[in-house]
Design an enzyme around this catalytic site. Structure first.
Site, PDB file in Angstrom:
ATOM      1  N   ASP A 196      41.568  32.974  54.400  1.00 48.04           N
ATOM      2  CA  ASP A 196      41.291  32.616  53.006  1.00 48.04           C
ATOM      3  C   ASP A 196      39.811  32.880  52.751  1.00 48.04           C
ATOM      4  OD1 ASP A 196      41.708  31.537  50.392  1.00 48.04           O
ATOM      5  OD2 ASP A 196      40.811  29.657  51.042  1.00 48.04           O
ATOM      6  N   SER A 197      39.441  32.830  51.484  1.00 47.07           N
ATOM      7  CA  SER A 197      38.028  32.985  51.139  1.00 47.07           C
ATOM      8  C   SER A 197      37.219  31.759  51.569  1.00 47.07           C
ATOM      9  CB  SER A 197      37.890  33.149  49.632  1.00 47.07           C
ATOM     10  OG  SER A 197      38.338  31.967  48.997  1.00 47.07           O
ATOM     11  N   GLY A 222      37.587  35.036  43.870  1.00 44.41           N
ATOM     12  CA  GLY A 222      38.323  35.201  42.603  1.00 44.41           C
ATOM     13  C   GLY A 222      37.512  35.736  41.446  1.00 44.41           C
ATOM     14  N   CYS A 255      45.754  33.186  50.654  1.00 40.05           N
ATOM     15  CA  CYS A 255      44.854  33.326  49.505  1.00 40.05           C
ATOM     16  C   CYS A 255      45.573  34.178  48.464  1.00 40.05           C
ATOM     17  CB  CYS A 255      43.563  33.996  49.952  1.00 40.05           C
ATOM     18  SG  CYS A 255      42.432  34.362  48.596  1.00 40.05           S
ATOM     19  N   ASN A 256      45.752  33.630  47.296  1.00 42.23           N
ATOM     20  CA  ASN A 256      46.444  34.379  46.233  1.00 42.23           C
ATOM     21  C   ASN A 256      45.636  35.593  45.794  1.00 42.23           C
ATOM     22  OD1 ASN A 256      48.883  32.649  44.856  1.00 42.23           O
ATOM     23  ND2 ASN A 256      47.420  31.361  45.914  1.00 42.23           N
ATOM     24  N   THR A 257      44.317  35.426  45.753  1.00 43.84           N
ATOM     25  CA  THR A 257      43.457  36.508  45.268  1.00 43.84           C
ATOM     26  C   THR A 257      43.552  37.718  46.197  1.00 43.84           C
ATOM     27  OG1 THR A 257      42.012  34.776  44.423  1.00 43.84           O
ATOM     28  CG2 THR A 257      41.100  36.988  44.524  1.00 43.84           C
ATOM     29  N   GLU A 312      34.918  23.858  47.274  1.00 44.31           N
ATOM     30  CA  GLU A 312      34.063  24.277  48.399  1.00 44.31           C
ATOM     31  C   GLU A 312      32.804  23.417  48.479  1.00 44.31           C
ATOM     32  OE1 GLU A 312      34.671  26.582  50.809  1.00 44.31           O
ATOM     33  OE2 GLU A 312      36.612  27.150  49.997  1.00 44.31           O
ATOM     34  N   CYS A 331      46.724  29.344  43.593  1.00 42.10           N
ATOM     35  CA  CYS A 331      45.501  29.445  44.386  1.00 42.10           C
ATOM     36  C   CYS A 331      45.645  28.395  45.480  1.00 42.10           C
ATOM     37  CB  CYS A 331      44.279  29.150  43.516  1.00 42.10           C
ATOM     38  SG  CYS A 331      42.748  29.015  44.466  1.00 42.10           S
ATOM     39  N   HIS A 353      43.576  26.753  47.028  1.00 46.01           N
ATOM     40  CA  HIS A 353      42.684  25.592  46.894  1.00 46.01           C
ATOM     41  C   HIS A 353      43.314  24.510  45.998  1.00 46.01           C
ATOM     42  CE1 HIS A 353      39.606  28.344  48.410  1.00 46.01           C
ATOM     43  NE2 HIS A 353      38.732  27.358  48.462  1.00 46.01           N
TER      44      HIS A 353
HETATM   45  N1  DGL Z   1      42.233  30.212  47.854  1.00 44.00           N
HETATM   46  C1  DGL Z   1      41.943  31.427  47.122  1.00 44.00           C
HETATM   47  C2  DGL Z   1      43.161  31.821  46.321  1.00 44.00           C
HETATM   48  O1  DGL Z   1      44.257  31.392  46.687  1.00 44.00           O
HETATM   49  C3  DGL Z   1      40.698  31.259  46.320  1.00 44.00           C
HETATM   50  C4  DGL Z   1      40.063  32.535  45.980  1.00 44.00           C
HETATM   51  C5  DGL Z   1      38.603  32.445  45.633  1.00 44.00           C
HETATM   52  O2  DGL Z   1      37.805  32.394  46.541  1.00 44.00           O
HETATM   53  O3  DGL Z   1      38.268  32.480  44.441  1.00 44.00           O
HETATM   54  O4  DGL Z   1      43.107  32.586  45.383  1.00 44.00           O
END
Ligand code: DGL
Length: 266
Positions: free
Chosen positions: A10-11, A43, A73-75, A152, A185, A187
């Site tokens: 993930d990010s 994102g 991570c969806n992004t 975060e 997302c 998060h």
């Molecule tokens: N958890 C990431 C997601 O699912 C967050 C992406 C981000 O860092 O903006 O999109």
């Protein structure tokens, strides 16, 4: 049986919600997690940058002899899944979006809201994928870009977060009248308590949890489930933030794990 670990990325710390679900559904599985805390959020970045960062992480996880990659991570799923699958055709690489969309359609949802990062919403991947499975489905989407940085920064359980959720969602919910909401997302499960409090009638779908169901099906279908592995879960972060440490401590208090700082070079 396959006792190699699963690579999860993930990010930042959002993907830990998928690891938590993985521990719940598949307790024998071990993970190597990479959270790109130094470069979060993804994102709000360009597709080229997201693909570049995600490729660096997956290259690392593959080099660590992982048996499967979960893009928690969806992004990254929205922007980089296809190119990652092309790069590593022999390894199952699964993203969070397909399993979520399949579950929502299987449950017969007809009017759906989606909240996610700017990049995910900009790609319209949820809208396209939902309509591909059910052309009659109504999809309403909105980006909530400030939520990831607040999580975060350790502000998940604060009034600021509740106000932020309200800021993004009040008109969105009132104007569109959907019954089901996709947390697009990883998060966002961390802020679900605020969403439930503000909009108690919405049924929530978590992309973090659905991906684990898919991982479980693929591993058992290919006879790749782990059993009795002695590997200890490892968590890597590109910046050792206090919040990453606090979150892993909180989520995995009862498991053995190690956190390491690891920067990936281009
Ligand atoms: N958890 C990431 C997601 O699912 C967050 C992406 C981000 O860092 O903006 O999109």
């Amino acid at each position: 049986m396959d006792n190699r670990p699963i690579g999860v990325l993930d990010s930042g710390l959002g993907g830990l919600t998928s690891v938590q679900e993985l521990h719940r559904q598949l307790p024998e599985e071990k993970v190597i997690y990479y959270g790109d805390t130094a470069r979060t959020p993804y994102g709000s970045k360009s597709p080229e940058t997201i693909v570049k960062f995600a490729t660096q992480i997956v290259d690392y996880l593959v080099a660590r002899n992982t048996k499967m990659i979960i893009i928690a991570c969806n992004t990254v799923t929205a922007l980089a899944l296809d190119s990652l699958r092309e790069r590593y055709p022999a390894i199952p690489i699964i993203g969070v979006i397909e399993p979520t969309v399949e579950k929502v359609v299987a449950d017969g949802c007809k009017k759906v809201g989606v909240i996610a990062t700017k990049a995910t919403i900009g790609s319209d991947v949820y809208g396209k994928s939902l309509r591909a499975l059910d052309p009659g489905i109504e999809v309403h989407s909105t980006a909530c870009p400030a939520i990831v940085p607040l999580v975060e920064d350790g502000l998940t359980d604060t009034e600021i977060m509740e106000l932020t959720v309200k800021h993004y969602m009040d008109d969105f919910v009132k104007e569109n009248g959907f019954d089901d909401l996709i947390l697009g997302c990883t998060h966002y499960p961390l802020v679900a308590k605020h969403i439930r409090k503000l909009y108690p009638d919405l049924r929530l779908y978590s992309s973090s949890a659905e991906v684990v169901r898919e991982a479980s099906e693929i591993l058992s279908g290919r006879d790749m489930l782990a059993s009795g592995s002695e590997f200890t879960d490892r968590y890597y972060a590109s910046d050792m933030s206090d919040n990453f440490i606090a979150m892993t401590d909180r989520l995995f208090a009862d498991t053995d794990f190690k956190i390491h700082l690891l920067k990936l070079e281009e």
